[in-house]
Write a protein that holds these residues in place. Structure first.
Motif, PDB file in Angstrom:
ATOM      1  N   TYR A 162       0.803  -1.215   0.000  1.00 41.17           N
ATOM      2  CA  TYR A 162       0.000   0.000   0.000  1.00 41.17           C
ATOM      3  C   TYR A 162       0.845   1.279   0.000  1.00 41.17           C
ATOM      4  N   ALA A 163       1.893   1.222   0.832  1.00 40.83           N
ATOM      5  CA  ALA A 163       2.727   2.424   0.942  1.00 40.83           C
ATOM      6  C   ALA A 163       3.343   2.766  -0.408  1.00 40.83           C
ATOM      7  N   GLU A 164       3.861   1.725  -1.074  1.00 43.00           N
ATOM      8  CA  GLU A 164       4.470   1.978  -2.381  1.00 43.00           C
ATOM      9  C   GLU A 164       3.413   2.455  -3.370  1.00 43.00           C
ATOM     10  N   ALA A 165       2.264   1.775  -3.348  1.00 40.88           N
ATOM     11  CA  ALA A 165       1.190   2.120  -4.281  1.00 40.88           C
ATOM     12  C   ALA A 165       0.752   3.562  -4.077  1.00 40.88           C
ATOM     13  N   ALA A 166       0.695   3.960  -2.808  1.00 39.45           N
ATOM     14  CA  ALA A 166       0.205   5.313  -2.512  1.00 39.45           C
ATOM     15  C   ALA A 166       1.100   6.379  -3.114  1.00 39.45           C
ATOM     16  N   GLN A 167       2.377   5.996  -3.295  1.00 38.98           N
ATOM     17  CA  GLN A 167       3.290   7.000  -3.828  1.00 38.98           C
ATOM     18  C   GLN A 167       3.034   7.294  -5.303  1.00 38.98           C
ATOM     19  N   VAL A 168       2.551   6.276  -6.019  1.00 38.80           N
ATOM     20  CA  VAL A 168       2.362   6.483  -7.456  1.00 38.80           C
ATOM     21  C   VAL A 168       0.899   6.629  -7.859  1.00 38.80           C
ATOM     22  N   ALA A 169       0.022   6.180  -6.982  1.00 38.18           N
ATOM     23  CA  ALA A 169      -1.395   6.199  -7.346  1.00 38.18           C
ATOM     24  C   ALA A 169      -1.925   7.622  -7.397  1.00 38.18           C
ATOM     25  N   PRO A 170      -3.002   7.835  -8.208  1.00 39.28           N
ATOM     26  CA  PRO A 170      -3.632   9.150  -8.183  1.00 39.28           C
ATOM     27  C   PRO A 170      -4.229   9.388  -6.807  1.00 39.28           C
ATOM     28  N   PRO A 171      -4.522  10.652  -6.473  1.00 41.66           N
ATOM     29  CA  PRO A 171      -5.018  10.931  -5.127  1.00 41.66           C
ATOM     30  C   PRO A 171      -6.230  10.092  -4.768  1.00 41.66           C
ATOM     31  N   ALA A 203      10.383   4.825  13.769  1.00 37.76           N
ATOM     32  CA  ALA A 203      11.020   3.770  12.980  1.00 37.76           C
ATOM     33  C   ALA A 203      10.558   3.855  11.530  1.00 37.76           C
ATOM     34  N   LEU A 204       9.276   4.131  11.318  1.00 39.88           N
ATOM     35  CA  LEU A 204       8.766   4.241   9.951  1.00 39.88           C
ATOM     36  C   LEU A 204       9.400   5.422   9.229  1.00 39.88           C
ATOM     37  N   LYS A 205       9.587   6.509   9.969  1.00 39.26           N
ATOM     38  CA  LYS A 205      10.233   7.673   9.361  1.00 39.26           C
ATOM     39  C   LYS A 205      11.638   7.305   8.929  1.00 39.26           C
ATOM     40  N   GLU A 206      12.352   6.643   9.858  1.00 38.50           N
ATOM     41  CA  GLU A 206      13.756   6.340   9.588  1.00 38.50           C
ATOM     42  C   GLU A 206      13.927   5.374   8.439  1.00 38.50           C
ATOM     43  N   THR A 207      12.961   4.483   8.253  1.00 39.51           N
ATOM     44  CA  THR A 207      13.106   3.465   7.211  1.00 39.51           C
ATOM     45  C   THR A 207      12.294   3.827   5.972  1.00 39.51           C
ATOM     46  N   SER A 221       9.300  -3.885   6.981  1.00 39.03           N
ATOM     47  CA  SER A 221      10.185  -4.958   7.444  1.00 39.03           C
ATOM     48  C   SER A 221      11.358  -4.354   8.204  1.00 39.03           C
ATOM     49  N   LYS A 222      11.943  -3.296   7.596  1.00 41.02           N
ATOM     50  CA  LYS A 222      13.076  -2.663   8.259  1.00 41.02           C
ATOM     51  C   LYS A 222      12.652  -2.012   9.570  1.00 41.02           C
ATOM     52  N   ALA A 223      11.475  -1.399   9.542  1.00 44.05           N
ATOM     53  CA  ALA A 223      10.980  -0.733  10.756  1.00 44.05           C
ATOM     54  C   ALA A 223      10.806  -1.760  11.875  1.00 44.05           C
ATOM     55  N   ALA A 224      10.245  -2.932  11.520  1.00 43.42           N
ATOM     56  CA  ALA A 224      10.037  -3.981  12.524  1.00 43.42           C
ATOM     57  C   ALA A 224      11.380  -4.409  13.109  1.00 43.42           C
ATOM     58  N   LYS A 225      12.371  -4.541  12.224  1.00 44.24           N
ATOM     59  CA  LYS A 225      13.704  -4.946  12.684  1.00 44.24           C
ATOM     60  C   LYS A 225      14.255  -3.906  13.677  1.00 44.24           C
ATOM     61  N   LEU A 226      14.107  -2.631  13.297  1.00 42.33           N
ATOM     62  CA  LEU A 226      14.593  -1.557  14.172  1.00 42.33           C
ATOM     63  C   LEU A 226      13.928  -1.623  15.545  1.00 42.33           C
ATOM     64  N   ARG A 250       7.483  -8.613  11.861  1.00 41.55           N
ATOM     65  CA  ARG A 250       6.586  -7.808  11.025  1.00 41.55           C
ATOM     66  C   ARG A 250       5.125  -7.978  11.407  1.00 41.55           C
ATOM     67  N   LYS A 251       4.803  -9.235  11.773  1.00 44.46           N
ATOM     68  CA  LYS A 251       3.403  -9.513  12.104  1.00 44.46           C
ATOM     69  C   LYS A 251       2.971  -8.695  13.337  1.00 44.46           C
ATOM     70  N   THR A 252       3.881  -8.619  14.316  1.00 41.25           N
ATOM     71  CA  THR A 252       3.543  -7.831  15.515  1.00 41.25           C
ATOM     72  C   THR A 252       3.346  -6.363  15.127  1.00 41.25           C
ATOM     73  N   LEU A 253       4.216  -5.884  14.245  1.00 41.08           N
ATOM     74  CA  LEU A 253       4.084  -4.484  13.808  1.00 41.08           C
ATOM     75  C   LEU A 253       2.720  -4.277  13.137  1.00 41.08           C
ATOM     76  N   TYR A 254       2.378  -5.218  12.245  1.00 38.32           N
ATOM     77  CA  TYR A 254       1.076  -5.112  11.567  1.00 38.32           C
ATOM     78  C   TYR A 254      -0.060  -5.113  12.582  1.00 38.32           C
ATOM     79  N   ASN A 255       0.056  -6.040  13.549  1.00 39.92           N
ATOM     80  CA  ASN A 255      -1.025  -6.144  14.535  1.00 39.92           C
ATOM     81  C   ASN A 255      -1.173  -4.859  15.332  1.00 39.92           C
ATOM     82  N   LYS A 256      -0.040  -4.268  15.662  1.00 35.84           N
ATOM     83  CA  LYS A 256      -0.095  -3.019  16.435  1.00 35.84           C
ATOM     84  C   LYS A 256      -0.742  -1.914  15.600  1.00 35.84           C
TER      85      LYS A 256
END
Ligand SMILES: Nc1ncnc2c1ncn2[C@@H]1O[C@H](COP(=O)(O)OP(=O)(O)OP(=O)(O)O)[C@@H](O)[C@H]1O
Length: 489
Positions: free
Chosen positions: A412-421, A454-458, A463-468, A473-479
């Motif tokens: 979603y994050a990647e898609a949001a960058q290129v998708a129309p508003p 963490a999201l800002k930094e990565t 995945s990277k944010a979860a590592k940081l 990743r699943k816990t991050l998603y759940n949160k």
């Protein structure tokens, strides 16, 4: 010289505010704890305004605000919050804060807010600060109507409908119920109705019932006689008396306790009132406009609001849509707030970049006009060029699409960058949950901040944010999912 009480457990902030405000003609009193601040308010009698951090050890800003307002109802209080604490900001406004400023702090923004609060209270400094004056600013004299300055009404269908309703009901003496989310402009509508009425030359008194303590609500609304209760040192007229001949606006009316609702009903029926502890009837001729976030009929069904009172008020109803449903109006308001910010800051920022306009049109604006106004005010302060650019917006707004985390979809994050508003209707970005329990609240807040960091930094790579964060990743998603659910409550 106006006196500012600065309350913050961060000594550096107190120190910086002291230096800055002193330089601009204010005197400051500092307190690193809420308890001490309350003592100071007692000891130092002539404090004009309070600047208070929301998150302090020992007492949160909300409790502090309530304590201040209980003893000093007319004391302007400005609360310092984090941007992600928008829900908190909205809450403290409802509880009677004059305004809120968000971190990171910009001294000019605080100065500006202090000035307008004091101007409204009639205690502005004799010599206004002159920092950053731009000579080329044309100072247009605009009419103001009390509280937060002038209002605009544009040409969109929503505006037209509102104008029609105001014109229709204004000249009558009908009671009006205005429904709308916090910050959507209910008080502005009430003021316009008053201006259109035959009462326009008489006072318009606005009362935020959410900010009235149970004990003092009666005396605030109906006044009191000297000695009628402990603390009633002098005789005091209530808001109804002050509004006599004019209009009283009771915001968040459903927050009035049941016994005050009973007194209110009596006052409306008998068109007269008595001060608390008084023996004399005072005749009243006041038009009542009320506002609520919650439908009063529903509140009546739940036993929270008296049904007979609801029927008394239910003569004309105006529904104010939230800003996210007024897409055509967002830039009209944004430009208006920019004009006002230019005036206040003595700058000449000309407009918004196309990217900012796109974000503004699609962001969800939970704090409605109040949030938009504050975002524009701050962005204008941070802008050196002619146009407000994305970099001057708060992180949460410039990245709102990425923060939606719709369907917990990694793409979603990647898609949001290129998708129309995307047209965001009722979705909410990740933000702090409105918990009552303060320990839970503190840990949720902290988690939120760390996840955001963490999201800002990565750059939103989860995945990277979860590592940081040292979680999977699943816990991050759940949160993230949990935040979304809490937000949608
Ligand atoms: N028509 C308007 N034109 C310009 N500014 C407006 C207009 N309506 C509201 N505002 C501004 O938006 C902000 C919020 O408005 P207002 O206080 O009327 O909202 P509200 O719905 O009464 O909020 P709350 O319920 O939280 O008290 C204020 O700064 C106000 O000046």
């Amino acid at each position: 010289m106006p006196k500012v009480l600065v309350i913050d457990d961060d000594r550096d902030i107190c120190f910086l505010m002291n230096k800055f405000l002193t330089k601009h003609g204010y005197e400051t009193v500092e307190s690193y704890s809420a308890k001490k601040a309350l003592e100071l308010l007692e000891e130092v009698k002539d404090i004009d305004i309070v600047l208070c951090d929301y998150r302090m050890e020992g007492m949160d800003g909300k409790t502090m605000l309530l304590k201040i307002k209980e003893k000093y109802p007319s004391m302007p209080v400005i609360i310092i919050t984090g941007y992600n604490d928008l829900k908190t900001a909205v809450d403290v406004m409802k509880l009677g804060a004059y305004d809120y400023v968000t971190k990171p702090l910009f001294p000019e923004e605080i100065l500006n807010t202090i000035q307008s609060a004091l101007q409204q209270a009639g205690t502005a400094p004799a010599a206004p600060p002159t920092n950053g004056v731009h000579d080329d600013v044309k100072k247009e004299k605009k009419k103001t109507n009390g509280n937060n300055g002038d209002y605009i009404f544009g040409n969109s269908p929503v505006f037209q409908h509102l104008i029609d309703q105001i014109s229709l009901v204004g000249p009558t003496d009908y009671s009006v119920i205005i429904y709308g989310e916090s910050g959507s402009g209910k008080e502005a509508i009430a003021q316009e109705i008053h201006k259109k009425s035959k009462r326009a030359a008489f006072p318009f008194v606005a009362i935020d019932c959410g900010a009235l303590s149970r004990e003092l609500a009666g005396s605030e609304l109906f006044g009191h006689e000297k000695g009628s209760f402990t603390g009633a040192i002098n005789q005091k007229p209530g808001s109804f008396e002050l509004a006599n001949g004019g209009t009283i606006f009771l915001d968040e009316i459903a927050n009035l306790s049941y016994d005050i609702q009973v007194s209110l009903l009596r006052v409306i029926q008998e068109r007269k009132m008595r001060r608390v502890g008084g023996t004399k009837d005072i005749p009243l001729d006041v038009r009542i406009i009320i506002a609520s976030n919650e439908k009063l009929w529903d509140a009546a069904q739940k036993g929270k609001f008296r049904e007979d009172l609801f029927h008394r008020f239910n003569e004309f109803t105006i529904e104010l849509p939230p800003l996210r449903q007024r897409k055509d109006d967002i830039m009209v308001f944004a430009r208006h707030f920019l004009d006002k910010a230019n005036e206040g800051l003595q700058k000449n920022v000309k407009g918004f970049s196309p990217e900012v306009e796109e974000i503004f049109r699609n962001y969800v604006w939970h704090g409605n006009l109040r949030e938009l106004r504050n975002v524009v005010k701050r962005a204008a302060l941070l802008t050196d060029g002619d146009f407000i650019e994305v970099r001057s917006l708060p992180f949460e707004i410039s990245n709102y699409k990425k923060l939606l985390f719709e369907h917990n979809n990694e793409q979603y994050a990647e898609a949001a960058q290129v998708a129309p508003p995307v047209v965001v209707e009722e979705q909410r970005p990740l933000r702090r949950a409105p918990f009552e329990n303060s320990l839970k609240e503190a840990s949720i807040d902290l988690e939120y901040e760390l996840i955001l960091k963490a999201l800002k930094e990565t750059n939103f790579n989860k995945s990277k944010a979860a590592k940081l964060l040292n979680i999977d990743r699943k816990t991050l998603y759940n949160k993230i999912k949990l935040y979304q659910e809490l937000n949608n409550r």
